[in-house]
Write a protein that holds these residues in place. Structure first.
Motif, PDB file in Angstrom:
ATOM      1  N   ARG A 110      39.726  37.222  39.906  1.00 51.59           N
ATOM      2  CA  ARG A 110      40.032  36.113  40.933  1.00 51.59           C
ATOM      3  C   ARG A 110      39.060  36.090  41.901  1.00 51.59           C
ATOM      4  N   MET A 111      38.670  35.209  42.754  1.00 56.44           N
ATOM      5  CA  MET A 111      37.819  35.247  43.638  1.00 56.44           C
ATOM      6  C   MET A 111      38.075  35.267  45.046  1.00 56.44           C
ATOM      7  N   ASP A 112      39.633  35.491  45.180  1.00 56.74           N
ATOM      8  CA  ASP A 112      40.318  35.555  46.510  1.00 56.74           C
ATOM      9  C   ASP A 112      40.535  36.711  47.107  1.00 56.74           C
ATOM     10  N   VAL A 113      39.634  37.917  46.359  1.00 61.55           N
ATOM     11  CA  VAL A 113      40.195  39.278  46.714  1.00 61.55           C
ATOM     12  C   VAL A 113      39.135  39.459  47.758  1.00 61.55           C
ATOM     13  N   THR A 114      39.430  40.824  48.554  1.00 59.14           N
ATOM     14  CA  THR A 114      38.419  41.156  49.558  1.00 59.14           C
ATOM     15  C   THR A 114      38.004  42.565  49.133  1.00 59.14           C
ATOM     16  N   LYS A 115      36.970  42.943  49.671  1.00 59.08           N
ATOM     17  CA  LYS A 115      36.191  44.415  49.477  1.00 59.08           C
ATOM     18  C   LYS A 115      37.486  45.596  49.666  1.00 59.08           C
ATOM     19  N   ASP A 116      38.296  45.157  50.820  1.00 61.40           N
ATOM     20  CA  ASP A 116      39.407  46.229  51.441  1.00 61.40           C
ATOM     21  C   ASP A 116      40.347  46.036  49.707  1.00 61.40           C
ATOM     22  N   TRP A 117      40.637  45.186  49.534  1.00 62.35           N
ATOM     23  CA  TRP A 117      41.607  45.044  48.395  1.00 62.35           C
ATOM     24  C   TRP A 117      41.170  45.845  47.117  1.00 62.35           C
ATOM     25  N   VAL A 118      39.669  45.863  46.927  1.00 65.91           N
ATOM     26  CA  VAL A 118      39.165  46.774  45.858  1.00 65.91           C
ATOM     27  C   VAL A 118      39.319  47.956  46.290  1.00 65.91           C
ATOM     28  N   TYR A 119      38.806  48.445  47.551  1.00 67.08           N
ATOM     29  CA  TYR A 119      38.615  49.767  47.937  1.00 67.08           C
ATOM     30  C   TYR A 119      40.081  50.463  47.830  1.00 67.08           C
ATOM     31  N   ARG A 120      41.086  49.883  48.048  1.00 69.57           N
ATOM     32  CA  ARG A 120      42.449  50.222  48.135  1.00 69.57           C
ATOM     33  C   ARG A 120      42.951  50.507  46.747  1.00 69.57           C
ATOM     34  N   ASN A 121      42.678  49.810  45.777  1.00 65.87           N
ATOM     35  CA  ASN A 121      43.172  49.747  44.427  1.00 65.87           C
ATOM     36  C   ASN A 121      42.277  50.642  43.376  1.00 65.87           C
ATOM     37  N   TRP A 122      41.177  50.997  43.850  1.00 66.00           N
ATOM     38  CA  TRP A 122      40.327  51.943  42.855  1.00 66.00           C
ATOM     39  C   TRP A 122      39.656  53.108  43.706  1.00 66.00           C
ATOM     40  N   PRO A 123      40.228  54.390  43.365  1.00 73.23           N
ATOM     41  CA  PRO A 123      39.515  55.518  44.003  1.00 73.23           C
ATOM     42  C   PRO A 123      38.101  55.756  43.980  1.00 73.23           C
ATOM     43  N   ARG A 124      37.575  55.329  42.672  1.00 74.92           N
ATOM     44  CA  ARG A 124      36.207  55.540  42.399  1.00 74.92           C
ATOM     45  C   ARG A 124      35.504  54.151  42.185  1.00 74.92           C
ATOM     46  N   LYS A 125      34.568  53.964  42.600  1.00 75.11           N
ATOM     47  CA  LYS A 125      33.748  52.532  42.872  1.00 75.11           C
ATOM     48  C   LYS A 125      32.079  52.741  43.062  1.00 75.11           C
ATOM     49  N   SER A 126      31.527  51.820  42.519  1.00 80.67           N
ATOM     50  CA  SER A 126      30.013  51.897  42.661  1.00 80.67           C
ATOM     51  C   SER A 126      29.573  50.695  43.458  1.00 80.67           C
ATOM     52  N   THR A 127      28.608  51.037  44.445  1.00 82.62           N
ATOM     53  CA  THR A 127      28.490  49.861  45.513  1.00 82.62           C
ATOM     54  C   THR A 127      26.874  49.745  45.519  1.00 82.62           C
ATOM     55  N   GLY A 128      26.553  48.396  46.089  1.00 86.86           N
ATOM     56  CA  GLY A 128      25.144  48.086  46.188  1.00 86.86           C
ATOM     57  C   GLY A 128      24.410  47.805  44.947  1.00 86.86           C
ATOM     58  N   LEU A 129      25.169  46.983  44.044  1.00 90.86           N
ATOM     59  CA  LEU A 129      24.564  46.688  42.760  1.00 90.86           C
ATOM     60  C   LEU A 129      23.155  45.671  43.000  1.00 90.86           C
ATOM     61  N   ALA A 130      22.425  45.510  42.043  1.00 92.63           N
ATOM     62  CA  ALA A 130      21.342  44.836  42.149  1.00 92.63           C
ATOM     63  C   ALA A 130      21.619  43.369  41.771  1.00 92.63           C
ATOM     64  N   GLU A 131      21.716  42.535  42.953  1.00 87.46           N
ATOM     65  CA  GLU A 131      21.979  41.146  42.953  1.00 87.46           C
ATOM     66  C   GLU A 131      21.402  40.637  44.333  1.00 87.46           C
ATOM     67  N   PRO A 132      20.268  39.783  44.244  1.00 86.79           N
ATOM     68  CA  PRO A 132      19.791  39.304  45.606  1.00 86.79           C
ATOM     69  C   PRO A 132      20.939  38.809  46.379  1.00 86.79           C
ATOM     70  N   GLY A 133      20.917  38.927  47.729  1.00 87.32           N
ATOM     71  CA  GLY A 133      21.839  38.352  48.687  1.00 87.32           C
ATOM     72  C   GLY A 133      23.163  38.742  48.498  1.00 87.32           C
ATOM     73  N   LEU A 134      23.630  39.500  47.532  1.00 84.66           N
ATOM     74  CA  LEU A 134      25.203  40.085  47.396  1.00 84.66           C
ATOM     75  C   LEU A 134      25.373  41.241  47.538  1.00 84.66           C
ATOM     76  N   PHE A 135      26.552  41.747  48.041  1.00 86.13           N
ATOM     77  CA  PHE A 135      26.907  42.902  48.158  1.00 86.13           C
ATOM     78  C   PHE A 135      27.922  43.308  46.690  1.00 86.13           C
ATOM     79  N   GLY A 136      27.616  44.069  45.629  1.00 87.23           N
ATOM     80  CA  GLY A 136      28.420  44.327  44.518  1.00 87.23           C
ATOM     81  C   GLY A 136      29.122  45.640  44.354  1.00 87.23           C
ATOM     82  N   VAL A 137      30.423  45.505  44.005  1.00 86.57           N
ATOM     83  CA  VAL A 137      31.361  46.571  43.840  1.00 86.57           C
ATOM     84  C   VAL A 137      31.749  46.592  42.407  1.00 86.57           C
ATOM     85  N   ARG A 138      31.693  47.716  41.953  1.00 88.62           N
ATOM     86  CA  ARG A 138      31.793  47.993  40.383  1.00 88.62           C
ATOM     87  C   ARG A 138      33.003  48.894  40.176  1.00 88.62           C
ATOM     88  N   VAL A 139      33.901  48.821  39.370  1.00 92.47           N
ATOM     89  CA  VAL A 139      35.124  49.391  39.312  1.00 92.47           C
ATOM     90  C   VAL A 139      35.490  49.360  37.791  1.00 92.47           C
TER      91      VAL A 139
END
Length: 275
Positions: free
Chosen positions: A88-117
């Motif tokens: 879904r595209m209506d989630v937030t970064k806080d929602w991702v951070y609360r649901n996954w204790p491990r995540k990778s951030t700062g993925l390579a995509e110009p102009g966007l902040f990536g979070v991988r879980v």
């Protein structure tokens, strides 16, 4: 000879005592004379709801402030997530951070902040397992979702892509591929590719199909980039090395003609080689 009368006496006592004990049982004996009452059928509505158990505590490193960073969830994630709740595209970064204790951030995509879980949607044949990436724009909205993983049955993810993101079937580009896309102004904004894995194991059916999925928010200016593999042909070093030698050979002046007396005699019309 005394053993037989003693045995007869014991048998006579048992014949008298056992019927008496059956018809005159002690007060604490159960009553077996009446048949057991038929149990009433279970009422599903009256059954208590299952109690959710908390995940086990995962011990972490021990240091003075370790208690402030304790997590009750395993390192891989907080459990199973239905695919409809995470793609879904209506989630937030806080929602991702609360649901996954491990995540990778700062993925390579110009102009966007990536979070991988890591994502596991369940244990069924149509569930997914792999890595899920959310890309947030400057306002905190999700502009792009990517998933790379495997499944044993592609019907569920295909139905979701059609229903929720409007993807339509396209001609496959490689044998065995399932390809669905959605377009905006001639450019691909959403794409789902499924393909058989190169090696299939009967003992690992959940890894039968690879899943490559990407959704972009319409109007965000982000599109699917299909990187077509190109055959890298190395330069012909043999021809390159031979070129200077051929050039040098062409520039080399021809050798002077031999002027030995034997060759000059050979030019005479009456000359004969010795036998």
């Amino acid at each position: 000879m005394l053993a037989r009368p003693v045995a007869m006496t014991g048998m006579l006592g048992a014949a008298v005592g056992v019927p008496y004990a059956i018809h005159n049982p002690p007060q604490d004996w159960p009553d077996w004379s009446s048949p057991p009452a038929a149990s009433a059928p279970a009422d599903p509505a009256a059954a208590p709801a299952p109690v959710a158990t908390a995940p086990p505590e995962v011990p972490g490193p021990q240091y003075p402030t370790a208690g402030a960073y304790g997590s009750p969830m395993p390192l891989e994630g907080g459990g199973f997530y239905p695919v409809e709740q995470v793609l879904r595209m209506d989630v937030t970064k806080d929602w991702v951070y609360r649901n996954w204790p491990r995540k990778s951030t700062g993925l390579a995509e110009p102009g966007l902040f990536g979070v991988r879980v890591p994502l596991v949607t369940g244990t069924g044949m149509n569930d997914l397992a792999g890595s899920l990436s959310y890309y947030f724009n400057a306002t905190g909205q999700v502009d792009k979702i990517r998933f790379r993983g495997t499944t044993a049955d592609t019907n569920r993810v295909i139905a979701l892509a059609q229903r929720q993101y409007g993807l339509a079937w396209q001609p496959p580009r490689t044998p065995g591929e399932q390809l669905l896309q959605s377009r905006e102004g001639g450019k691909v904004v959403g794409q789902l590719r499924t393909f058989p894995e190169p090696v299939l194991w009967n003992t690992k059916p959940h890894g039968s199909y690879g899943v490559d999925l990407e959704f972009n928010r319409p109007g965000s200016g982000h599109y699917v980039t299909n990187d077509t593999p190109k055959l890298q042909v190395p330069p012909d070093t043999t021809a390159a090395a031979a070129a200077p030698a051929e050039a040098a050979k062409a520039e080399k002046p021809p050798a002077p003609a031999a002027t030995s007396p034997q060759l000059q005699n050979a030019k005479r019309p009456d000359f004969r080689w010795p036998n």
